[in-house]
Write an enzyme that holds these catalytic residues in place. Sequence first.
Site, PDB file in Angstrom:
ATOM      1  N   LYS A  62      33.838  36.335  26.545  1.00 15.44           N
ATOM      2  CA  LYS A  62      33.785  35.530  27.776  1.00 15.44           C
ATOM      3  C   LYS A  62      32.331  35.295  28.172  1.00 15.44           C
ATOM      4  CE  LYS A  62      35.833  35.516  32.446  1.00 15.44           C
ATOM      5  NZ  LYS A  62      36.707  36.276  33.387  1.00 15.44           N
ATOM      6  N   SER A 137      40.496  33.734  35.410  1.00 14.85           N
ATOM      7  CA  SER A 137      39.337  32.985  34.979  1.00 14.85           C
ATOM      8  C   SER A 137      39.037  33.096  33.484  1.00 14.85           C
ATOM      9  CB  SER A 137      38.112  33.448  35.759  1.00 14.85           C
ATOM     10  OG  SER A 137      37.802  34.800  35.443  1.00 14.85           O
ATOM     11  N   SER A 161      42.127  38.155  36.215  1.00 12.94           N
ATOM     12  CA  SER A 161      41.566  37.178  35.276  1.00 12.94           C
ATOM     13  C   SER A 161      41.776  37.447  33.797  1.00 12.94           C
ATOM     14  CB  SER A 161      40.069  37.020  35.525  1.00 12.94           C
ATOM     15  OG  SER A 161      39.878  36.145  36.592  1.00 12.94           O
TER      16      SER A 161
HETATM   17  N1  GLN Z   1      41.708  34.358  40.445  1.00 11.01           N
HETATM   18  C1  GLN Z   1      41.077  35.430  41.150  1.00 11.01           C
HETATM   19  C2  GLN Z   1      39.880  34.888  41.872  1.00 11.01           C
HETATM   20  O1  GLN Z   1      39.739  33.735  41.903  1.00 11.01           O
HETATM   21  C3  GLN Z   1      40.707  36.516  40.204  1.00 11.01           C
HETATM   22  C4  GLN Z   1      39.545  36.186  39.370  1.00 11.01           C
HETATM   23  C5  GLN Z   1      39.134  37.284  38.454  1.00 11.01           C
HETATM   24  O2  GLN Z   1      39.871  38.234  38.196  1.00 11.01           O
HETATM   25  N2  GLN Z   1      37.902  37.182  37.992  1.00 11.01           N
HETATM   26  O3  GLN Z   1      39.089  35.587  42.418  1.00 11.01           O
END
Ligand code: GLN
Length: 469
Positions: A62, A137, A161
């Site tokens: 990532k 994400s 995410s």
């Molecule tokens: N979707 C969640 C957010 O927008 C989690 C994102 C994540 O785990 N990095 O914060």
Amino acid sequence: MENLHTFTAHKLLEDKIDPAKISASVSERIKAVESKIRAFAKVNPPPVWNKGKLGGIPVLIKDNICVKGEETTCASRILAGFRPPYDATVVRKLKEAGAAFIGKANMDEFAFGSSCETSCYGPTRNPWNLDRIPGGSSGGSAAAVAADETILAIGSDTGGSIRQPAALCGVVGLKPTYGRVSRYGLIAFASSLDQIGPITKDVEDAALLLGVIAGYDEMDSTSVDMPVPDYKKSLVKDIKNLRVGVPKEYFVKGMDPEVESSVRAAVSVLKGLGAKLVDISLPHTEYAVATYYIVGPAEASSNLARFDGVQYGLRTKDAKGIINMYTRTRSEGFGSEAKRRILLGTYCLSTGYYDAYYLKAQKVRTKIREDFEKAFGSCDIIVTPTAPTPAFKIGEKANDPLSMYLSDIFTIPANLAGIPAISIPCGLSKDGLPIGLQMMAKPFDEEVIFRAAFTFEQSTDHHTKRPKL
Ligand code: GLN
């Protein structure tokens, strides 16, 4: 041999497949499908190794994890051109294990999002349906695994995410216990929630990859000094008398009926395999999203203060003085969701609001953790849906942050409590979209998660379904 890109890492290693052939197969696949999926922020020609525990196995990282000398941007304009002078600890460990880096995965900007639409590189598409989001994400990591553009991938999970995109792309994603994997070299979003973890084609590969990246690291004071078990030993097909908690708060009115029926069917499968079902309650679940959207942005606003045009990436042209340079660099460099998080977080931490928001959220966070402690008195794992719906359409929630935030309603509690949680495939909707099953366990009990997930996986055929591209 053909179609090596569709194999799991453990199969390639067991069969001692020539790494040059694996690389060639994966590269061909990337050439064939990447223009449709756009899972990569950057594609590298894979180096060919053949030594080590992961000798020659392609892995996608990532883009918020530092790889020495490789552009690492968190999919944000503000980090354009940033090349870290060091490897993240997970990257060092993967290199020592002989993994082959095939590139950086696309993601939501700074990991803010559930759809992979906020990237400066443009959206990633779901391999099961190109009009749909892959989740976020770590959407690029999950989509690449689902599309066979890589064998293994690494993601990060602050509120879901790893698990939510794994669920939406029909692959396996594990968020380890907070402290199990070093965060050194992970560009921080919310330091008290972030964990790095594997995204893979099956449970055995998740166990293999966690075994490589886990462990104490003196460079991360929150990593815990506990021995890393041999997770392969947990891959036994036996859950007789395992106590499986089913929390009533995760099966709510109005949830997607196909998600509900697939997860209920999975619970019946577990019961059929000898597990004992236990009704449990996690009464503070309803406060989890609100708590997370205070703690997460508060920490993010502080972590992102360092991106000011001085040390990293972008610096605006022709600024008039230092304040003007900071302001313009940040205005030009951050996208709108990142700005929203910084504003929310700064507000919650400001004088007069700190007690009302941040401090209160910390107290509720403790309540949520206590809910889990209590629940684990009567069960060994907790089983829930991973996401409330299958993959939604690109653009569908892009202008509605609240409905986007609710995509993580089932994954956020594990981050707030610091406990490990996995998502594994448990069905397809009638439109052919994957549905994920989440399993959570006590801190540092990844082993029971692997045992339960492996038993379920090997007793069903969900993990064998692949998207037709
Ligand atoms: N979707 C969640 C957010 O927008 C989690 C994102 C994540 O785990 N990095 O914060």
